[in-house]
Design a protein around this motif. Structure first.
Motif, PDB file in Angstrom:
ATOM      1  N   ASP A 146      39.621  12.607 -62.917  1.00  0.00           N
ATOM      2  CA  ASP A 146      40.088  11.828 -61.782  1.00  0.00           C
ATOM      3  C   ASP A 146      40.805  10.550 -62.193  1.00  0.00           C
ATOM      4  O   ASP A 146      41.384   9.864 -61.343  1.00  0.00           O
ATOM      5  N   LEU A 147      40.752  10.175 -63.451  1.00  0.00           N
ATOM      6  CA  LEU A 147      41.216   8.858 -63.871  1.00  0.00           C
ATOM      7  C   LEU A 147      42.703   8.869 -64.209  1.00  0.00           C
ATOM      8  O   LEU A 147      43.183   9.773 -64.890  1.00  0.00           O
ATOM      9  N   PRO A 148      43.449   7.866 -63.759  1.00  0.00           N
ATOM     10  CA  PRO A 148      44.895   7.838 -63.984  1.00  0.00           C
ATOM     11  C   PRO A 148      45.236   7.563 -65.439  1.00  0.00           C
ATOM     12  O   PRO A 148      44.608   6.739 -66.106  1.00  0.00           O
ATOM     13  N   GLY A 149      46.232   8.261 -65.942  1.00  0.00           N
ATOM     14  CA  GLY A 149      46.747   7.991 -67.272  1.00  0.00           C
ATOM     15  C   GLY A 149      45.902   8.496 -68.409  1.00  0.00           C
ATOM     16  O   GLY A 149      46.214   8.223 -69.574  1.00  0.00           O
ATOM     17  N   VAL A 150      44.827   9.223 -68.135  1.00  0.00           N
ATOM     18  CA  VAL A 150      43.945   9.708 -69.199  1.00  0.00           C
ATOM     19  C   VAL A 150      44.368  11.104 -69.635  1.00  0.00           C
ATOM     20  O   VAL A 150      44.460  12.022 -68.820  1.00  0.00           O
TER      21      VAL A 150
END
Length: 408
Positions: A146-150
């Motif tokens: 769910d985390l951006p940029g990961v």
């Protein structure tokens, strides 16, 4: 004590969402003002709970900005990211990345998420339709997906160490970075109101009917809050190579499971934990202590006693102590994140915040001074102790120092 010759682990970004607002600036301003975001919660009353004072977030805290590249939501992700927990984790991560001047985290980065339990299989379509405030998506997670940029090739770990989970994660990250496994890591934790966790806290009798008042002689329990924290850590060498000035050095850490009770705090275990963190940092004292300070009668008394037991033989005199939970509530597994933000605020400004909700401090002895209001401390050591203690003897203490290496 002599400091060990090991590579420094530094904090370069911190994202935070609390009932004080969006970001660390809103949190720091609210904490210095001593304001209390605790209110009776109608949904909890409707669900049959009799103690409903919480620091809940309103929809404005959860808004996803469509034009923000960090927070852009694809159709594929939309059903999952309707959950409050996932949206908070996503937004806090975006803040941390910005503060660290990063656009993303590539393969080989370590991502540690903390909480009660990980989400089910990402391919489980049965999760759709369960995004109500009381659904299971508000209990489980957050998920690294769910985390951006990961990067999907990031290394991922899920930790659950009760209310010390974020601090345990930072200790884990520091070991990973020092071992040469990588240069960059992210720790993310969230807390949203949900029926399972709230019922669990209600059964213990730990919830206050009136609102948490840490260290106050009239305190009667803790209050839960909603929010999220994301902390970006790097090796000092990696931050220097990128031209980034760290916000703090994670100079000492202790993370231990050694209590003697399922719920009650243990003075000997906490004393041991604090001493271990100070020894790890090579320090005899710090300039400020951000306490766990939930507002429970037993827990706060034990923490003060443990700090006195550490400080008295070392000649401490009125080392300032305060806590945040009377303002924004207890963020459970994510509760260390606001404590770390308070420590960074002290290192940045030289001001120790007060304790929201505290009017009549419990006697604490000569070694420490429990603050009811902010205090400017221009001559204090540039170092902080952050305590986080959880059920089942999950105890952790962290020592943060100024990024220039000076502890004075």
């Amino acid at each position: 004590m002599a400091r060990r010759s090991v590579p420094d682990t530094v904090i370069t970004g911190l994202g935070l969402i609390t009932a004080y607002g969006w970001g660390t600036d809103a949190y720091w301003s609210g904490l210095l003002s001593g304001s209390r975001a605790l209110r009776p919660h109608a949904d909890l009353a409707a669900a049959g709970f009799d103690r409903t004072v919480t620091a809940a977030l309103d929809d404005a805290h959860l808004a996803v900005t469509a034009h923000d590249a960090y927070l852009a939501v694809t159709a594929h992700d939309a059903h999952r990211l309707h959950s409050r927990r996932s949206r908070l984790a996503r937004a806090a991560t975006a803040q941390a990345l910005r503060e660290a001047s990063l656009t993303g985290l590539g393969p080989g980065t370590l991502v540690v998420t903390v909480g009660q339990t990980p989400l089910a299989d990402e391919a489980d379509d049965s999760r759709e339709g369960t995004t109500t405030r009381w659904g299971r998506e508000e209990f489980a997670g957050p998920s690294p997906a769910d985390l951006p940029g990961v990067s999907p090739r990031a290394e991922t770990v899920y930790l659950s160490q009760a209310c010390a989970s974020v601090s345990f994660a930072l200790d884990y990250v520091r070991t990973w970075l020092r071992s040469g496994c990588g240069t960059t890591a992210l720790v993310v934790g969230t807390c949203v109101l949900n029926a399972y966790e709230y019922a669990g806290m209600a059964i213990t009798g730990a919830l206050s009917p009136t609102g948490a008042r840490p260290f106050d002689t009239a305190r009667d329990g803790t209050s839960l809050g909603e929010g999220a924290g994301a902390i970006l850590l790097e090796t000092a060498a990696a931050a220097e190579q990128r031209g980034i000035t760290p916000q703090a050095v994670l100079a000492g850490a202790a993370a231990r499971v050694n209590g003697r009770s399922p719920a009650a705090s243990d003075e000997a275990a906490i004393t041991d934990c604090v001493l271990a963190a100070l020894e790890d940092a090579g320090l005899e004292r710090v300039g400020y202590i951000h306490a766990h300070a939930t507002g429970t009668v037993q827990g706060d008394t034990v923490e003060l006693a443990a700090l006195g037991a550490v400080g008295a033989p070392r000649g401490w005199v009125a080392v300032p102590v305060s806590g945040h939970k009377g303002g924004i509530g207890h963020l459970m597994h994510a509760s260390s994140a606001p404590g770390i933000a308070a420590a960074l605020g002290f290192l940045r400004t030289g001001t120790a915040p007060g304790t929201p909700g505290l009017d009549s401090p419990e006697a604490a002895g000569r070694a420490i001074d429990v603050l009811t209001a902010p205090r400017r401390l221009p001559g204090a050591p540039r170092s902080c102790l952050v305590n986080s203690f959880g059920f089942a003897g999950n105890n952790s203490s962290l020592v943060l120092t100024a990024p220039d290496g000076s502890t004075r």
